[in-house]
Design a protein around this motif. Sequence first.
Motif, PDB file in Angstrom:
ATOM      1  N   GLY A 294      54.442  12.963 114.465  1.00  0.00           N
ATOM      2  CA  GLY A 294      55.621  12.688 115.281  1.00  0.00           C
ATOM      3  C   GLY A 294      56.801  12.296 114.414  1.00  0.00           C
ATOM      4  O   GLY A 294      57.913  12.824 114.569  1.00  0.00           O
ATOM      5  N   MET A 295      56.565  11.371 113.486  1.00  0.00           N
ATOM      6  CA  MET A 295      57.637  10.960 112.571  1.00  0.00           C
ATOM      7  C   MET A 295      57.998  12.082 111.613  1.00  0.00           C
ATOM      8  O   MET A 295      59.171  12.242 111.250  1.00  0.00           O
ATOM      9  CB  MET A 295      57.225   9.711 111.809  1.00  0.00           C
ATOM     10  N   ALA A 296      57.011  12.873 111.212  1.00  0.00           N
ATOM     11  CA  ALA A 296      57.286  13.992 110.310  1.00  0.00           C
ATOM     12  C   ALA A 296      58.271  14.972 110.930  1.00  0.00           C
ATOM     13  O   ALA A 296      59.077  15.593 110.223  1.00  0.00           O
ATOM     14  CB  ALA A 296      55.995  14.711 109.939  1.00  0.00           C
ATOM     15  N   GLY A 297      58.234  15.096 112.266  1.00  0.00           N
ATOM     16  CA  GLY A 297      59.184  15.972 112.934  1.00  0.00           C
ATOM     17  C   GLY A 297      60.614  15.516 112.743  1.00  0.00           C
ATOM     18  O   GLY A 297      61.515  16.312 112.448  1.00  0.00           O
ATOM     19  N   GLY A 298      60.850  14.202 112.911  1.00  0.00           N
ATOM     20  CA  GLY A 298      62.191  13.658 112.697  1.00  0.00           C
ATOM     21  C   GLY A 298      62.614  13.773 111.250  1.00  0.00           C
ATOM     22  O   GLY A 298      63.781  14.073 110.942  1.00  0.00           O
ATOM     23  N   ILE A 299      61.673  13.552 110.338  1.00  0.00           N
ATOM     24  CA  ILE A 299      61.968  13.645 108.905  1.00  0.00           C
ATOM     25  C   ILE A 299      62.302  15.083 108.522  1.00  0.00           C
ATOM     26  O   ILE A 299      63.264  15.336 107.780  1.00  0.00           O
ATOM     27  CB  ILE A 299      60.764  13.136 108.091  1.00  0.00           C
TER      28      ILE A 299
ATOM     29  N   ALA B 236      60.928  14.065  95.355  1.00  0.00           N
ATOM     30  CA  ALA B 236      59.881  15.038  95.024  1.00  0.00           C
ATOM     31  C   ALA B 236      58.844  15.197  96.121  1.00  0.00           C
ATOM     32  O   ALA B 236      58.100  16.183  96.141  1.00  0.00           O
ATOM     33  CB  ALA B 236      59.187  14.629  93.726  1.00  0.00           C
ATOM     34  N   GLY B 237      58.754  14.235  97.038  1.00  0.00           N
ATOM     35  CA  GLY B 237      57.771  14.317  98.113  1.00  0.00           C
ATOM     36  C   GLY B 237      58.000  13.234  99.139  1.00  0.00           C
ATOM     37  O   GLY B 237      58.636  12.212  98.850  1.00  0.00           O
ATOM     38  N   VAL B 238      57.483  13.468 100.352  1.00  0.00           N
ATOM     39  CA  VAL B 238      57.648  12.507 101.447  1.00  0.00           C
ATOM     40  C   VAL B 238      56.310  12.294 102.148  1.00  0.00           C
ATOM     41  O   VAL B 238      55.658  13.249 102.571  1.00  0.00           O
ATOM     42  CB  VAL B 238      58.691  12.982 102.485  1.00  0.00           C
ATOM     43  N   TYR B 239      55.918  11.028 102.241  1.00  0.00           N
ATOM     44  CA  TYR B 239      54.732  10.643 103.008  1.00  0.00           C
ATOM     45  C   TYR B 239      55.182  10.178 104.382  1.00  0.00           C
ATOM     46  O   TYR B 239      55.953   9.218 104.499  1.00  0.00           O
ATOM     47  CB  TYR B 239      53.984   9.513 102.290  1.00  0.00           C
ATOM     48  N   SER B 240      54.721  10.843 105.409  1.00  0.00           N
ATOM     49  CA  SER B 240      54.940  10.385 106.788  1.00  0.00           C
ATOM     50  C   SER B 240      53.586  10.041 107.368  1.00  0.00           C
ATOM     51  O   SER B 240      52.640  10.830 107.277  1.00  0.00           O
ATOM     52  CB  SER B 240      55.597  11.473 107.641  1.00  0.00           C
ATOM     53  N   ALA B 241      53.472   8.880 107.992  1.00  0.00           N
ATOM     54  CA  ALA B 241      52.175   8.415 108.478  1.00  0.00           C
ATOM     55  C   ALA B 241      51.652   9.218 109.658  1.00  0.00           C
ATOM     56  O   ALA B 241      50.453   9.198 109.928  1.00  0.00           O
ATOM     57  CB  ALA B 241      52.239   6.934 108.836  1.00  0.00           C
ATOM     58  N   ASN B 242      52.528   9.922 110.384  1.00  0.00           N
ATOM     59  CA  ASN B 242      52.020  10.811 111.442  1.00  0.00           C
ATOM     60  C   ASN B 242      52.959  11.984 111.667  1.00  0.00           C
ATOM     61  O   ASN B 242      54.071  12.042 111.118  1.00  0.00           O
ATOM     62  CB  ASN B 242      51.718  10.042 112.737  1.00  0.00           C
TER      63      ASN B 242
ATOM     64  N   SER C 291      59.151   1.326 107.499  1.00  0.00           N
ATOM     65  CA  SER C 291      58.417   1.661 108.721  1.00  0.00           C
ATOM     66  C   SER C 291      59.265   2.547 109.621  1.00  0.00           C
ATOM     67  O   SER C 291      60.457   2.292 109.818  1.00  0.00           O
ATOM     68  CB  SER C 291      58.041   0.385 109.487  1.00  0.00           C
ATOM     69  N   GLY C 292      58.625   3.572 110.159  1.00  0.00           N
ATOM     70  CA  GLY C 292      59.294   4.435 111.132  1.00  0.00           C
ATOM     71  C   GLY C 292      58.917   4.111 112.559  1.00  0.00           C
ATOM     72  O   GLY C 292      59.346   4.793 113.501  1.00  0.00           O
ATOM     73  N   LEU C 293      58.080   3.061 112.736  1.00  0.00           N
ATOM     74  CA  LEU C 293      57.705   2.555 114.068  1.00  0.00           C
ATOM     75  C   LEU C 293      57.029   3.605 114.942  1.00  0.00           C
ATOM     76  O   LEU C 293      57.023   3.484 116.169  1.00  0.00           O
ATOM     77  CB  LEU C 293      58.926   1.972 114.795  1.00  0.00           C
ATOM     78  N   TRP C 294      56.452   4.631 114.333  1.00  0.00           N
ATOM     79  CA  TRP C 294      55.826   5.744 115.060  1.00  0.00           C
ATOM     80  C   TRP C 294      56.841   6.528 115.902  1.00  0.00           C
ATOM     81  O   TRP C 294      56.454   7.242 116.827  1.00  0.00           O
ATOM     82  CB  TRP C 294      54.689   5.278 115.962  1.00  0.00           C
ATOM     83  N   LYS C 295      58.124   6.443 115.587  1.00  0.00           N
ATOM     84  CA  LYS C 295      59.167   7.123 116.366  1.00  0.00           C
ATOM     85  C   LYS C 295      59.888   8.136 115.486  1.00  0.00           C
ATOM     86  O   LYS C 295      60.338   7.807 114.383  1.00  0.00           O
ATOM     87  CB  LYS C 295      60.153   6.114 116.931  1.00  0.00           C
ATOM     88  N   ASP C 296      60.039   9.360 115.986  1.00  0.00           N
ATOM     89  CA  ASP C 296      60.698  10.393 115.195  1.00  0.00           C
ATOM     90  C   ASP C 296      62.138  10.039 114.883  1.00  0.00           C
ATOM     91  O   ASP C 296      62.638  10.298 113.788  1.00  0.00           O
ATOM     92  CB  ASP C 296      60.594  11.756 115.884  1.00  0.00           C
TER      93      ASP C 296
ATOM     94  N   LEU D 219      55.740  17.406 102.505  1.00  0.00           N
ATOM     95  CA  LEU D 219      55.786  16.399 103.568  1.00  0.00           C
ATOM     96  C   LEU D 219      54.423  16.341 104.244  1.00  0.00           C
ATOM     97  O   LEU D 219      53.894  17.365 104.667  1.00  0.00           O
ATOM     98  CB  LEU D 219      56.870  16.777 104.589  1.00  0.00           C
ATOM     99  N   THR D 220      53.862  15.140 104.346  1.00  0.00           N
ATOM    100  CA  THR D 220      52.570  14.984 105.013  1.00  0.00           C
ATOM    101  C   THR D 220      52.748  14.499 106.445  1.00  0.00           C
ATOM    102  O   THR D 220      53.845  14.168 106.877  1.00  0.00           O
ATOM    103  CB  THR D 220      51.686  13.965 104.281  1.00  0.00           C
ATOM    104  N   GLY D 221      51.625  14.431 107.176  1.00  0.00           N
ATOM    105  CA  GLY D 221      51.635  13.894 108.534  1.00  0.00           C
ATOM    106  C   GLY D 221      50.242  13.461 108.924  1.00  0.00           C
ATOM    107  O   GLY D 221      49.381  13.234 108.075  1.00  0.00           O
ATOM    108  N   GLN D 222      50.014  13.357 110.233  1.00  0.00           N
ATOM    109  CA  GLN D 222      48.712  12.973 110.760  1.00  0.00           C
ATOM    110  C   GLN D 222      48.660  13.267 112.257  1.00  0.00           C
ATOM    111  O   GLN D 222      49.697  13.244 112.917  1.00  0.00           O
ATOM    112  CB  GLN D 222      48.461  11.475 110.542  1.00  0.00           C
ATOM    113  N   ASP D 223      47.497  13.525 112.774  1.00  0.00           N
ATOM    114  CA  ASP D 223      47.189  13.746 114.191  1.00  0.00           C
ATOM    115  C   ASP D 223      47.072  15.217 114.566  1.00  0.00           C
ATOM    116  O   ASP D 223      46.681  15.532 115.686  1.00  0.00           O
ATOM    117  CB  ASP D 223      48.182  13.074 115.150  1.00  0.00           C
ATOM    118  N   ALA D 224      47.412  16.115 113.655  1.00  0.00           N
ATOM    119  CA  ALA D 224      47.310  17.554 113.939  1.00  0.00           C
ATOM    120  C   ALA D 224      47.992  17.912 115.251  1.00  0.00           C
ATOM    121  O   ALA D 224      47.464  18.680 116.061  1.00  0.00           O
ATOM    122  CB  ALA D 224      45.845  18.002 113.961  1.00  0.00           C
TER     123      ALA D 224
END
Length: 363
Positions: A238-243, A230-236, A205-210, A256-261
Amino acid sequence: MNAMTRRIVVGTAAVSIALTMAACGKAGDKKDSGSGAKADKTIGLLLPENATTRYEKFDRPLITAKIKSLCSDCSVDYANAAGDASKQAQQVSTMITRGVKVLIVDPQDSVGIQSSIQSAVDKGIKVVAYDRLAQGPVSAYVSYDNEKIGELQGQALLTAMGAKATPSANVVMINGDSADPNAAQFKEGAHKVLNGKVKIAYEQSGLWKDSVAGQKMSAALTQIGKNNIAGVYSANDGMAGGIATVLKGAGINPPLTGQDAELPGIQRILAGTQSATIYKAYAPEADATAEIAVDLLQGKDFKSVTPTTAKSGSGQTVPALLIGATAVTKDNIKDTVIKDKLYTVAQICTAEFASACKAAGIS
């Protein structure tokens, strides 16, 4: 999402309400509008956090504007929990004391908020669960089809991986906060698509924090090895930015995926450091919630707005509206977030991203 009796998919809608209609002061402001309104026409609005840009930039002003359009003499009493569940519980108590008649709650902790919701209902306050399904006796729930969103995220990752999406390919999953029931649904949906197609080599869990997501990604690099991801799933996003920052520091750039546009997420997609995001049109969710809240305030039947049901973790079956979403890649930015006026070309195509925009045919 077996709690849902059926899914209602509402297509992408234009986010065209003028956000300037609603005051956007600091989180915790008592009144957004109608400060002279009678106490019996006050609707409370509690949002969970301000680390994710959507809540202050979109949800708050959209809900406030819609309430005012439906009830000109209604007042909106607003507070943001800033990621603190105990603070949100106190905010509920404050709303009860102030005499709000209807309370819209996007819970920071869907389980922990139950006793607060019960207290509000005991005082005759009607509660609408917004975006996240709070436990307790809520009157209605408006959100997205969250398991489907997870499926969209998982499929977007597989598509971006292409031929590298094999059962032995190592994928890192950084999920949302477990206190948020939506996070579990995103995760469930993503696993439905990814399991058997790739190997989930690291999941936290990334706790919704970058910052937390970045730390988890660093740990994954140490555990798996940077050349073995080979790939990274980020639930949103904001976290994708830190990743993305950690991946860049390691000199690698896996899908790398994300969410919320979020705007930075859209810009990373153009720059090639993020593969996809999920666009959830905020206006349909905000508008429906505001309509239900005003109907409850006025003693009207709101069931036409909630054509399905959802079951909360505490066992309540709640009238619900579940809205659809769209995966966004470089190929359809123009047809989604730009077409729906979520962002302008000028906002997206700043000097840093001008060449990327040109290459993508965005001008």
